[in-house]
Design an enzyme around this catalytic site. Structure first.
Site, PDB file in Angstrom:
ATOM      1  CD  GLU A  71      -2.967  -1.097   2.154  1.00  9.05           C
ATOM      2  OE1 GLU A  71      -3.280   0.057   2.666  1.00  9.05           O
ATOM      3  OE2 GLU A  71      -3.372  -2.268   2.786  1.00  9.05           O
ATOM      4  CG  ASP A 246     -13.968   4.682 -19.056  1.00 12.32           C
ATOM      5  OD1 ASP A 246     -13.211   3.948 -19.581  1.00 12.32           O
ATOM      6  OD2 ASP A 246     -14.904   4.301 -18.230  1.00 12.32           O
ATOM      7  CB  THR A 275      -9.877  -1.958 -19.097  1.00  9.27           C
ATOM      8  OG1 THR A 275     -10.084  -1.883 -20.531  1.00  9.27           O
ATOM      9  CG2 THR A 275     -11.118  -1.441 -18.443  1.00  9.27           C
TER      10      THR A 275
HETATM   11  C1  PLP Z   1     -15.057  -2.040 -19.756  1.00 16.69           C
HETATM   12  C2  PLP Z   1     -15.107  -0.814 -19.261  1.00 16.69           C
HETATM   13  C3  PLP Z   1     -14.982  -0.492 -17.805  1.00 16.69           C
HETATM   14  C4  PLP Z   1     -15.006  -1.357 -16.994  1.00 16.69           C
HETATM   15  O1  PLP Z   1     -13.933  -2.423 -16.854  1.00 16.69           O
HETATM   16  P1  PLP Z   1     -13.914  -3.418 -15.795  1.00 16.69           P
HETATM   17  O2  PLP Z   1     -12.285  -3.745 -15.857  1.00 16.69           O
HETATM   18  O3  PLP Z   1     -14.729  -4.368 -16.231  1.00 16.69           O
HETATM   19  O4  PLP Z   1     -14.123  -3.147 -14.256  1.00 16.69           O
HETATM   20  C5  PLP Z   1     -15.491   1.123 -17.615  1.00 16.69           C
HETATM   21  N1  PLP Z   1     -15.399   1.813 -18.577  1.00 16.69           N
HETATM   22  C6  PLP Z   1     -15.527   1.389 -19.866  1.00 16.69           C
HETATM   23  C7  PLP Z   1     -15.929   2.380 -20.915  1.00 16.69           C
HETATM   24  C8  PLP Z   1     -15.442   0.076 -20.359  1.00 16.69           C
HETATM   25  O5  PLP Z   1     -15.887  -0.114 -21.716  1.00 16.69           O
END
Ligand code: PLP
Length: 483
Positions: A71, A246, A275
Site C-alpha cells: 500500500e 474513459d 482498462t
Molecule cells: C469495460 C469498461 C469499464 C469497466 O472495466 P472493468 O475492468 O470490467 O471494471 C469501464 N468503462 C468502460 C468505458 C468500459 O468499456
C-alpha cells in the site's frame, strides 16, 4: 498481425509444468484452465472488449509478487520491503507515460471500474476538497475536524456529471443507477443524433451550458465512431468542468497511434482512465493517466478506494505496455481498425443495418431487428454456431437493455490471431447466414418470443465447420502445446 514472436517450446514447458503443480492440489482447476484454452482456440471470439494477452504477459501474473503488500506509492509505502514492487510499479508507470505521452500514470487500479472510482474521487478531492480544506486551515482531508467533515460531505453531495447515455453506448460507471457512480453523482446524459447515430457536439455543449457539470465524461463501450476530444475539452473549459475520458475500450487504438491529434484523449483530458485488458491487450486491470495538477489526488487511490495493489498484475501491465511500445503494436492497432471496416462493409453489403452505418474504431453495432429477432436471440443463435458476441442495446432500443435489438462485435481478438480482410469478410458472411436462419418461436399468446428461437437445421454445424477452417489457419498461441 499476431503477438510478438515467443518461444513456443519454453511457453509449453512453463504451462505444462505449472498445470502439473496445480493439478497435484486441485485437478478441477487445472482442468478448467486447460479447457479455457481449448474453448478460446476453437471459437470465433468477436466480443469487442476481449483479447488474447501474450504468453509473457500472462506468465508474469503467476508468482510471488502476489504475496507482497505494498500500500502506498513508489518509495512511500506503508509496508517494509517493497523494493521489488517499487521497481515493478515504476517500470509500469514509466512505460504508460511514455506510451501515451501522459504527464502522470497511476497503475494500481485492479479494473476499469476501480480506475474510474479513483478518478472520480481525485476530481472531487481536487475540485471540492481544496476550498473546504483551505477554509478549515487543513492540509489533508484527514486533518479535518468532525464539523468540517460535515461541511465537506455537503460539498461532495449532489455534484454533477454529464456523460453519454447508456443506450447511445455509454458505460454503467458513467453515472448510471446500478453503479455507485449513479448514486454519487447527479447525472445527466447526452445521446446521439436520431438520424445519423453520431455524437452531436452541439447538443453536448447545450446540455453542458444548462447543467454545468463538475465532470464532463467522454468515452464509451458501444459507440462505433471516433470522438473529437479537442471539442469535448473546449466544451468542458467553457463551463468550468473537468474533462474525464474513459478510454477502456479503445486504449489500444490510442497506444497504436490510430487515434491521434484531436482524437487522442490523453493530451486533451484532465484525467484519462482505461482498462488494460481490452484493445490494449494487457492483463485484466485498470490505469489512470492525468495532468500534473491531478497527480497527487490520483495517487491517493490507495487508500481512498483501493487496498494493496496487485503487484503481479502491475508487473504484467509493465510487460504488456513494453509490448505496446513496439512498432509491431502500431501495425496491430491499424489492422484492428482496418478489419473493423472490412467487417462493417461485409455486413452492410449483405443487408445488415449497422448503427451509424459503419465504424471508425474496433467495433461494429448490428441492429438485428430487420431479421425479426432480438439481440438476445441473435447472440444465442450465433453462440450455437460457435460465434461469440454479446447483445447490446441500440439507441432508443424498443426491446430495452435485457433483450435488446443489437449485437456488438469487435475485431481486437481475432486480429491478434492474424485475421485479415479475407477472414473478416468470411466472418461477416457466416454471421449473416446465422441471422437469416434464425426465427423467433411463437408464444402461447401468439406473439413472437423475445428469447426463444429456432436456428434452421444444419446451420450451426455448417458454420462451426467453416469457422474451424479459418481458425485452424490462424492458431492461437502457435506452437503452444499442452500435454
Ligand atoms: C469495460 C469498461 C469499464 C469497466 O472495466 P472493468 O475492468 O470490467 O471494471 C469501464 N468503462 C468502460 C468505458 C468500459 O468499456
Amino acid at each position: 498481425m499476431t503477438h510478438q514472436p515467443f518461444d513456443a517450446a519454453a511457453a509449453s514447458a512453463a504451462y505444462n509444468n505449472a498445470l502439473q503443480v496445480i493439478a497435484s492440489v486441485e485437478p478441477t482447476i487445472a482442468g478448467a484452465i486447460k479447457a479455457e484454452l481449448a474453448d478460446q482456440r476453437s471459437s470465433l471470439k468477436l466480443i469487442a472488449s476481449e483479447n488474447y494477452a501474450s504468453p509473457a504477459t500472462l506468465l508474469t501474473m503467476g508468482n510471488w509478487l502476489s504475496d507482497k503488500y505494498a500500500e502506498g506509492t513508489v518509495g512511500h509505502r506503508f509496508y517494509a520491503g517493497c523494493q521489488n514492487v517499487d521497481t515493478v510499479e515504476q517500470t509500469a508507470a514509466d512505460h504508460a507515460r511514455e506510451l501515451f505521452g501522459a504527464p502522470h500514470a497511476y497503475v494500481q487500479p485492479h479494473s476499469g471500474i476501480d480506475a474510474n472510482l479513483v478518478a472520480f474521487w481525485a476530481i472531487l478531492a481536487q475540485r471540492i476538497e481544496s476550498p473546504t480544506l483551505a477554509e478549515a486551515g487543513a492540509k489533508h482531508v484527514n486533518d479535518l475536524s468532525d464539523e468540517d467533515w460535515i461541511k465537506l460531505r455537503k460539498a461532495l453531495g449532489d455534484q454533477k456529471m454529464l456523460g453519454m447515455s447508456l443506450d447511445a453506448g455509454g458505460h454503467l460507471t458513467h453515472g448510471f443507477r446500478p453503479n455507485i457512480s449513479g448514486k454519487m453523482f447527479n447525472q445527466h446524459s447526452y445521446g446521439t443524433d436520431p438520424e445519423t447515430g453520431l455524437l452531436d457536439y452541439d447538443e453536448v455543449a447545450r446540455k453542458a451550458r444548462e447543467f454545468k457539470p463538475l465532470i464532463l465524461i467522454a468515452g464509451y463501450s458501444a459507440y462505433p465512431r471516433k470522438v473529437d476530444f479537442a471539442k469535448m475539452r473546449e466544451i468542458a473549459d467553457e463551463v468550468g468542468a473537468t474533462l474525464m475520458v474513459d478510454m477502456a475500450h479503445f486504449a489500444g487504438l490510442v497506444a497504436g497511434k490510430v487515434f491521434t491529434g484531436d482524437f487522442d484523449p490523453v493530451p486533451h483530458a484532465h484525467v484519462t482512465t482505461t482498462t488494460t485488458h481490452k484493445s490494449l491487450r494487457g492483463p485484466r486491470g485498470g490505469m489512470v493517466l492525468c495532468q500534473p495538477e491531478y497527480a497527487d489526488a490520483v495517487d491517493r487511490g490507495c487508500p481512498m478506494v483501493l487496498g494493496g495493489p496487485l503487484s503481479q498484475t502491475m508487473a504484467a501491465k509493465a510487460v504488456a505496455l513494453a509490448e505496446a511500445r513496439q512498432p509491431s503494436f502500431q501495425t496491430y492497432a491499424q489492422a484492428v481498425a482496418d478489419n473493423a471496416v472490412t467487417l462493417a462493409e461485409g455486413l452492410m453489403k449483405r443487408g445488415v443495418k449497422l448503427v451509424t452505418d459503419g465504424t471508425e474504431n474496433h467495433l461494429v453495432l448490428l441492429d438485428v431487428s430487420s431479421y425479426g429477432i432480438t439481440g438476445r436471440q441473435a447472440e444465442s443463435a450465433l453462440l450455437d454456431a460457435g460465434i461469440v458476441t454479446n447483445r447490446n442495446a441500440v439507441p432508443r432500443d424498443p426491446n430495452g437493455a435485457w433483450y435488446t435489438s443489437g449485437v456488438r462485435i469487435g475485431t481486437p481478438a481475432l486480429t491478434t490471431r492474424g485475421f485479415g480482410a479475407d477472414e473478416f469478410d468470411r466472418v461477416a458472411e457466416l454471421i449473416v447466414d446465422v441471422l437469416s436462419s434464425t426465427t423467433p418461436t411463437t408464444t402461447a399468446a401468439g406473439a413472437p418470443s423475445k428469447a426463444k428461437y429456432v436456428l434452421a437445421e444444419g446451420v450451426a454445424d455448417k458454420t462451426r465447420a467453416a469457422s474451424a477452417e479459418i481458425l485452424d489457419k490462424h492458431p492461437l498461441y502457435p506452437g503452444l502445446e499442452l500435454s
